[in-house]
Design a protein around this motif. Sequence first.
Motif, PDB file in Angstrom:
ATOM      1  N   ALA A  56      41.616  33.135  21.276  1.00 36.43           N
ATOM      2  CA  ALA A  56      42.280  33.416  22.570  1.00 36.43           C
ATOM      3  C   ALA A  56      42.510  34.915  22.697  1.00 36.43           C
ATOM      4  N   MET A  57      42.812  35.547  21.571  1.00 34.50           N
ATOM      5  CA  MET A  57      43.092  36.996  21.647  1.00 34.50           C
ATOM      6  C   MET A  57      41.844  37.731  22.125  1.00 34.50           C
ATOM      7  N   TRP A  58      40.673  37.337  21.568  1.00 30.36           N
ATOM      8  CA  TRP A  58      39.445  38.044  21.981  1.00 30.36           C
ATOM      9  C   TRP A  58      39.121  37.714  23.421  1.00 30.36           C
ATOM     10  N   GLU A  59      39.416  36.483  23.797  1.00 30.27           N
ATOM     11  CA  GLU A  59      39.134  36.126  25.193  1.00 30.27           C
ATOM     12  C   GLU A  59      39.966  37.026  26.122  1.00 30.27           C
ATOM     13  N   ALA A  60      41.231  37.225  25.772  1.00 27.09           N
ATOM     14  CA  ALA A  60      42.099  38.054  26.618  1.00 27.09           C
ATOM     15  C   ALA A  60      41.578  39.497  26.644  1.00 27.09           C
ATOM     16  N   VAL A  61      41.112  39.972  25.499  1.00 23.16           N
ATOM     17  CA  VAL A  61      40.649  41.376  25.451  1.00 23.16           C
ATOM     18  C   VAL A  61      39.443  41.545  26.384  1.00 23.16           C
ATOM     19  N   THR A  62      38.479  40.579  26.316  1.00 23.63           N
ATOM     20  CA  THR A  62      37.318  40.744  27.218  1.00 23.63           C
ATOM     21  C   THR A  62      37.772  40.679  28.684  1.00 23.63           C
ATOM     22  N   PHE A  63      38.731  39.779  28.926  1.00 28.41           N
ATOM     23  CA  PHE A  63      39.210  39.638  30.310  1.00 28.41           C
ATOM     24  C   PHE A  63      39.755  40.983  30.789  1.00 28.41           C
ATOM     25  N   ILE A  64      40.585  41.610  29.950  1.00 29.94           N
ATOM     26  CA  ILE A  64      41.179  42.893  30.359  1.00 29.94           C
ATOM     27  C   ILE A  64      40.084  43.953  30.433  1.00 29.94           C
ATOM     28  N   GLY A  65      39.110  43.896  29.493  1.00 30.44           N
ATOM     29  CA  GLY A  65      38.041  44.917  29.512  1.00 30.44           C
ATOM     30  C   GLY A  65      37.289  44.882  30.830  1.00 30.44           C
ATOM     31  N   LEU A  66      36.944  43.644  31.269  1.00 34.49           N
ATOM     32  CA  LEU A  66      36.202  43.546  32.550  1.00 34.49           C
ATOM     33  C   LEU A  66      37.006  44.192  33.666  1.00 34.49           C
ATOM     34  N   LEU A  67      38.271  43.846  33.711  1.00 38.74           N
ATOM     35  CA  LEU A  67      39.067  44.402  34.816  1.00 38.74           C
ATOM     36  C   LEU A  67      39.225  45.918  34.655  1.00 38.74           C
ATOM     37  N   ALA A  68      39.211  46.372  33.403  1.00 32.81           N
ATOM     38  CA  ALA A  68      39.330  47.838  33.213  1.00 32.81           C
ATOM     39  C   ALA A  68      38.114  48.535  33.820  1.00 32.81           C
ATOM     40  N   ILE A  69      36.939  47.894  33.641  1.00 28.52           N
ATOM     41  CA  ILE A  69      35.742  48.521  34.233  1.00 28.52           C
ATOM     42  C   ILE A  69      35.924  48.610  35.749  1.00 28.52           C
ATOM     43  N   ALA A  70      36.403  47.496  36.318  1.00 30.81           N
ATOM     44  CA  ALA A  70      36.600  47.519  37.788  1.00 30.81           C
ATOM     45  C   ALA A  70      37.596  48.624  38.147  1.00 30.81           C
ATOM     46  N   PHE A  71      38.616  48.766  37.339  1.00 25.68           N
ATOM     47  CA  PHE A  71      39.662  49.770  37.639  1.00 25.68           C
ATOM     48  C   PHE A  71      39.057  51.169  37.612  1.00 25.68           C
ATOM     49  N   VAL A  72      38.231  51.422  36.585  1.00 24.88           N
ATOM     50  CA  VAL A  72      37.638  52.781  36.489  1.00 24.88           C
ATOM     51  C   VAL A  72      36.749  53.033  37.719  1.00 24.88           C
ATOM     52  N   TYR A  73      35.996  51.983  38.104  1.00 21.21           N
ATOM     53  CA  TYR A  73      35.116  52.170  39.273  1.00 21.21           C
ATOM     54  C   TYR A  73      35.953  52.525  40.515  1.00 21.21           C
ATOM     55  N   VAL A  74      37.017  51.767  40.704  1.00 24.28           N
ATOM     56  CA  VAL A  74      37.842  51.996  41.904  1.00 24.28           C
ATOM     57  C   VAL A  74      38.441  53.408  41.847  1.00 24.28           C
ATOM     58  N   TRP A  75      38.835  53.793  40.652  1.00 29.83           N
ATOM     59  CA  TRP A  75      39.481  55.116  40.514  1.00 29.83           C
ATOM     60  C   TRP A  75      38.459  56.213  40.831  1.00 29.83           C
TER      61      TRP A  75
END
Lengths: 120, 182, 219, 420
Positions: free
Chosen positions: A93-112
């Motif tokens: 579950a921990m790794w699943e959460a990390v990938t989930f946050i990683g994906l959104l981080a990519i989106a965040f960087v793009y938006v920024w």
Amino acid sequence: MLRSYLPAIVFLVIGGIIGLLFTYANTLLGPKPRKTVKATYEPYESGMPSEVKRTFRFGISFYMIAMLFILFDIEVIFLFPIAVQLREFGTFAMWEAVTFIGLLAIAFVYVWRRGALSWR
Amino acid sequence: MPDATGLELLAGELRDADPDCVLDTLYFRDKARIAIRPDRVREVLQFLRGKGFTFLASVHGLDYYPEEPRLGVQYELLNMHDVDRITVTLRVPIDAPEVPSVTPDWPTANHQEREIFDMFGVIFTGHPDLRRILMPEDYEGHPQRRDFPIGGEPVLFTHQQAHGVDYTVGVDRIHPGSRTPS
Amino acid sequence: MEVIRQDPSDFRARGIRARDALRGDLEGADLEKYVEERVLTTTLDKALNWARGNAIFPATFGLACCAIEMMTLVAGHVDIARFGAEAFRGSPRQSDLMIISGRISIKMAPIVRRIYDQMLEPKWAIAMGACSSSMGVFNNYAIVPADKFMPVDVHVPGCPPRPEAVMHGILKLRQMIQDDPAMGWRDRYEARGTEEVVGDPAAFPTAVNVLGPEDTERA
Amino acid sequence: MSSVSEYRQSEQAVDVAEAGGIVAQTLTEWGGDEELLTINLGPHHPATHGVLRLLTTLEGEVIRDIKPIIGYVHTGIEKTAEQKSYWKVIPVIERMDYLAYYFNAMAYCGAVETLLELEVPKRAQYLRVIHLELCRIMSHMVWLGTSALDVGAMSLLFYCFRERDNILDLFEMSSGQRMHTRYIQVGGVMEDIPKGFEEKCRAFCKRMPKAADDFNALLTRNEIFLNRMRNVTPLDEKTLLELGVTGPLLRAAGNPWDLRKAQPYSSYDDFDFKIPVGTKGDNWDRYAVRWAEIYESVKIIEQALDGLPEGPHIADDRKVVLPPRHELATSMEALIHHFKLVTEGFRVPPGEVYYPIEGPRGEYGCFVRSDGSSKPARVHMRDPSFVNLQALAPMVRDSYLADLIATLAMLDPILGGIDR
């Protein structure tokens, strides 16, 4: 079959009652206003008569900022169930959460990088 | 402070530039003051700016009630470089209270001239936005003129009133003590 | 909600009775009296007013010098957080006490009245300082006392009043709320138009009739 | 195009005319895709430091035009002052700028003393300087507390008001009242300072710099405060001078004009202190100038306490100054003077005087015209906030609404002084 859903139904009923109770608590418990004045129902604009029409359309930038906020805020809600039961789920579950946050981080960087965060 | 002789020199130069603009010069409590014709105020202030008085500290209005012409406007000029102050004053009658506005040259006079218009009724021609600034927009009368009643509530001695004794100081009747001997 | 003071002389006796009650061998009149002393009986109104009195949310309504002393109310020396009144709300919708701190000029009077109307029931008003209570130092054309256009419950004298004086005003208001909320300046809202005017009202050109007839209609 | 009603149209005439780079902008020029919203940051607003109404025209979050509308706490003080005798005017004048009441009284008494050509004894001048500087620190404390609150640092309000209460205890000790103390009298000060005042004042002067260091430590390295303050709404010195701005706002832009140094009054030239001056004139410099002034004021107070001369605390010209109480029992002249002063007040030779002093917000100039009677014919206070407020529009045009709140906090307007 209905029995297994009983707790959920009871939970919904109690929630509904408490919700309604709070909305009408003031009319039940509060004092009855004997006399109302036109000003009471006017929108509050720091003491002045308000001129802003109902039809006023807010700018696009407000909408953009609101959408971005919701996008990255819902992310936190998904993490709650994982955080509550992390011990039982184990490292998977921990790794699943990390990938989930990683994906959104990519989106965040793009938006920024696109500059949607800075107010135009 | 431009001392007495400095004031006379300044006034002399002003008279050369424009013969009939300086009416009077006064050196009171080591402070120089020049009285000018009302319609020359912009030229005089520009001239004094050339002389180094580049800062307009204050513009305030006056009401010389018993004497004529009644309404006065004073301009406090300050020379920051060699720490000098001079006052330019002008007087206008109440029936022709027009004074050219100095706001185009000195933006600081904007609100101050509006206050003088609001309180005394001096009309500043050429002012970009001459409206009342302190009193409500629809207020009649100019409160700080000396013949405008002070207003307010007469003191209510309700007990004495009931017994026919009137201690109420007529607020709108000028109290004998407050009449200023001319 | 009355607090019954008991004299300490029969302290020992009450201790024994409490022990018997715990052991369950207390019956009849003794048990009756014992329970009656312990249970708080009150009416719904009293309970509500008790809650309202202890959690007054003042509206930040700083007009002039008294506003600075009103800020010291919230600061360290005199702290009305002890009485639950330190949450100063910005908007009239969330507040139920208006502390009129400062002088009300004729340009500000309609705005004070409109904000007082925009506050929701139950609401109270404290006229802080001499200027809002009675024109104070400036008896002239520009000032309107608060009583002329709105019902005020507590007048705090002083120019500016000490923070302790305003705290005493708020405590006095709390006492009024808990004892008899209806009490107030001429039965609260029917107050307008009942100012004591000696002689004919026309004699006071400066009386500000803030609300024209078209502004108000009966609920 | 814009939803501005006819009521607002009448309010929005062209504001400052085209002069020296301040371009007169009317509303119709901004085409822009977004709708213009005209809204009142009105008289009742937590961030306007008093009852100031700002009619702002917003395009989204950006301010296109701002028009300060004042007069909501106009008390007609100058008219009331004309109805009272000279020594009764002081309590009325003190209630103008209610954070700098000692400065109002000092400017007025200075003007009347100049008219009377009354010489103030040395000890009275030193006592006046001590109380003026204490009042300046107190005014900066209230400014710092409320401005930090506007920007979000709530804890600073409680620290600053704790220091303010210490100062008010000193005022109460010397004059009996926390605010509007009427301590400064025509001719000197009301009473000499009591026994314990000097020790308490020195203790305060020892504690104040440490407190000011804490406040600065709270703010200077705070990322949010820096972003809200640095390079926000700067205004250059030329525009400020044209708009007649004085005080910390002008010194923040680099012009070291301070009347305590330029035209020393009430023996300010006996003390050595520095004038903090900024460089860029943005919000950060305005904060830093006022913050540094606190240390200078503490230095002045300590020097004044050290050099406090002996002698009378008020002039002894019986025509103007009340005789001491104990003399009333013995001498007849004292009784006559006392009676004459209390009933009718002292007469002032006719003339007009403008007496400027340096207050916490700029130049307080009191203009007094006397016509020979015992009541002033005209009293006008040139209030710095009234003139500095005109600089708000050029500062915040085309900046964000949040920067307007921070700039208004740094402008430190006191509406009592603006509306008089």
